[in-house]
Design a protein around this motif. Structure first.
Motif, PDB file in Angstrom:
ATOM      1  N   CYS A  19       1.699  -0.068  -6.605  1.00 48.04           N
ATOM      2  CA  CYS A  19       2.776  -1.016  -6.293  1.00 48.04           C
ATOM      3  C   CYS A  19       4.113  -0.305  -6.058  1.00 48.04           C
ATOM      4  CB  CYS A  19       2.906  -2.052  -7.412  1.00 48.04           C
ATOM      5  SG  CYS A  19       1.385  -2.978  -7.683  1.00 48.04           S
TER       6      CYS A  19
ATOM      7  N   CYS B 187      -2.995  -1.193  -1.874  1.00 49.89           N
ATOM      8  CA  CYS B 187      -3.380  -2.324  -2.731  1.00 49.89           C
ATOM      9  C   CYS B 187      -4.880  -2.213  -3.006  1.00 49.89           C
ATOM     10  CB  CYS B 187      -3.023  -3.645  -2.051  1.00 49.89           C
ATOM     11  SG  CYS B 187      -3.055  -5.047  -3.192  1.00 49.89           S
TER      12      CYS B 187
ATOM     13  N   CYS C 159       4.358   0.418  -2.478  1.00 49.50           N
ATOM     14  CA  CYS C 159       3.976  -0.693  -1.592  1.00 49.50           C
ATOM     15  C   CYS C 159       5.183  -1.270  -0.853  1.00 49.50           C
ATOM     16  CB  CYS C 159       3.302  -1.781  -2.417  1.00 49.50           C
ATOM     17  SG  CYS C 159       2.788  -3.191  -1.413  1.00 49.50           S
TER      18      CYS C 159
ATOM     19  N   CYS D 221       5.886  -9.513  -3.616  1.00 48.27           N
ATOM     20  CA  CYS D 221       4.572  -9.760  -4.195  1.00 48.27           C
ATOM     21  C   CYS D 221       4.683 -10.493  -5.534  1.00 48.27           C
ATOM     22  CB  CYS D 221       3.856  -8.425  -4.381  1.00 48.27           C
ATOM     23  SG  CYS D 221       2.269  -8.583  -5.182  1.00 48.27           S
TER      24      CYS D 221
ATOM     25  N   THR E 180      -1.107  -8.114 -11.568  1.00 51.23           N
ATOM     26  CA  THR E 180      -1.972  -7.502 -10.539  1.00 51.23           C
ATOM     27  C   THR E 180      -3.400  -7.308 -11.042  1.00 51.23           C
ATOM     28  OG1 THR E 180      -1.189  -5.346 -11.209  1.00 51.23           O
ATOM     29  CG2 THR E 180      -0.170  -6.280  -9.263  1.00 51.23           C
TER      30      THR E 180
ATOM     31  N   ARG F  81      -3.213 -11.137  -4.371  1.00 59.93           N
ATOM     32  CA  ARG F  81      -2.167 -10.613  -5.271  1.00 59.93           C
ATOM     33  C   ARG F  81      -0.775 -11.031  -4.787  1.00 59.93           C
ATOM     34  NH1 ARG F  81      -5.039  -4.679  -5.666  1.00 59.93           N
ATOM     35  NH2 ARG F  81      -6.383  -5.114  -7.442  1.00 59.93           N
TER      36      ARG F  81
HETATM   37  S1  SF4 Z   1       2.899  -4.887  -4.806  1.00 61.46           S
HETATM   38 FE1  SF4 Z   1       1.364  -6.486  -4.591  1.00 61.46          FE
HETATM   39  S2  SF4 Z   1       0.539  -6.182  -2.541  1.00 61.46           S
HETATM   40 FE2  SF4 Z   1       1.644  -4.319  -3.093  1.00 61.46          FE
HETATM   41  S3  SF4 Z   1       0.084  -2.954  -3.998  1.00 61.46           S
HETATM   42 FE3  SF4 Z   1       1.030  -4.094  -5.679  1.00 61.46          FE
HETATM   43  S4  SF4 Z   1      -0.287  -5.872  -5.940  1.00 61.46           S
HETATM   44 FE4  SF4 Z   1      -0.769  -5.041  -3.931  1.00 61.46          FE
END
Ligand code: SF4
Length: 357
Positions: free
Chosen positions: A198, A191, A201, A207, A215, A146
């Motif tokens: 996200c 994730c 995150c 990302c 995603t 991702r």
């Molecule tokens: S931002 Fe990217 S790495 Fe973070 S949880 Fe979402 S998809 Fe996963």
């Protein structure tokens, strides 16, 4: 992408969000090794009690090497993927005899041990010894696919090597142990396979899938193949209050575990004569089927299993096994001391009710 920023964000998040897990309370290489072997195919919550029991009984490679494989398999019973336990046992023997009981920190030496592949080598050498090696497990592949929008299907053979390249570029040279654990922890907690969080995150700004709203398209997977099904006729053969159990060959699937004699059969093939002759060919015994006790179903990762369980009576003959390696006549009580695989556990309650107190 600037790896320094990713490392800083990820390590900062890990410092406050990491779960307290028993294998994170130790720096003992053997304990870390055992935990990584267990975690390879098993969820954290399931692995914890097994890990605690295992380390309590076998705190060092020498303790494990000195044990009987049957005791090791009994402690592993229910965890599945028994080749992990057999390899760990063999490796403990090598560590004890060749490395003076110390887990080797040299990558070549460690990789020469039974059962040590890319994942175990990178995990143990980075977490226990601080080697700068990237750990790539299912969680890491999902995060990286991702984060970088990697189109390689994660379940394709060879995917591991492809994901190792970006993982190697990103791993923190100063804190490889924390970095690797942080990336796996992010995959487990944030994730997630479905509904990645996200908003929470620490890598959200970096990302690509988050930026492009893709995603849900990652990780890519090849369509899984249809899982084959096998059906068995299973015999509980009774002789003077004891039952025949047989031991599977040590090096095969479920190797070293005990089970009731079983033979492949057509689904619904329950005619007595057919079952009697098949089980006789498998065990060398003349037997008589009294009745069908129950049916079971069980799913392994690469096939599903169903079975008709028959209560049988020993008539005559001596045990001559066709495919198993060893046998015993056991009571229900002594059966409890043997490592038995999960499909057999599924009819133990019915068996206890049938045999009475
Ligand atoms: S931002 Fe990217 S790495 Fe973070 S949880 Fe979402 S998809 Fe996963």
């Amino acid at each position: 992408m600037r790896p320094e920023i990713l490392r800083e964000n990820l390590l900062g998040w890990y410092a406050t969000h990491r779960r307290r897990l028993p294998w994170r309370e130790t720096s003992e290489p053997f304990a870390i090794w055992v935990s990584e072997v267990m975690l390879q195919q098993t969820q954290v919550a399931t692995a914890i009690p097994y890990y605690l029991r295992f380390m309590n009984r076998f705190p060092t490679p020498a303790h494990l090497a000195a044990a009987d494989i049957e005791e090791v398999l009994k402690l592993w019973e229910g965890l599945g993927y028994y080749s992990r336990a057999r390899n760990l046992y063999r490796a403990a023997g090598v560590v004890t005899s060749r490395f003076n009981g110390q887990v080797p920190d040299d990558p070549e030496a460690f990789r020469s041990l039974p059962g040590v592949g890319d994942y175990i080598a990178a995990a143990v050498l980075s977490i226990a010894f601080g080697r700068v090696l990237p750990v790539v497990d299912g969680n890491v592949k999902r995060v990286l696919s991702r984060l970088l929008e990697i189109d390689t299907p994660v379940n394709r053979s060879g995917a591991h090597k492809i994901f190792q390249l970006p993982a190697m570029e990103l791993v923190c040279p100063k804190q490889p142990a924390d970095f690797n654990q942080a990336l796996m922890e992010l995959g487990a907690l944030v994730c997630r396979p479905k509904n990645p969080d996200c908003l929470a995150c620490p890598l959200a700004d970096l990302c690509r899938a988050n930026r492009h709203h893709t995603t849900a398209d990652y990780p890519k997977r090849d369509a899984s193949r249809k899982i084959p099904h096998r059906h068995l006729a299973i015999g509980v053969i009774l002789k003077k209050g004891k039952m025949l159990v047989v031991r599977r060959p040590l090096d095969g699937f479920l190797g070293g575990l005990w089970e009731f004699p079983a033979v492949p059969a057509e689904k619904g093939q329950t005619d007595r004569q057919g079952v009697e002759s098949m089980l006789a060919a498998e065990t060398g015994l003349k037997i008589a089927v009294d009745r069908r006790l129950t049916k079971i179903r069980h799913a392994y990762t690469h096939f599903t299993l169903s079975g008709d369980v028959h209560l049988c009576r020993y008539v005559t003959g001596r045990v001559r096994l066709k495919s198993a390696h060893g046998h015993r006549w056991v009571t229900l009580r002594s059966l409890a001391g043997l490592p038995l695989h999960k499909a057999n556990h599924k009819f133990l309650d019915a068996l206890k009710s049938a045999l009475g107190p």
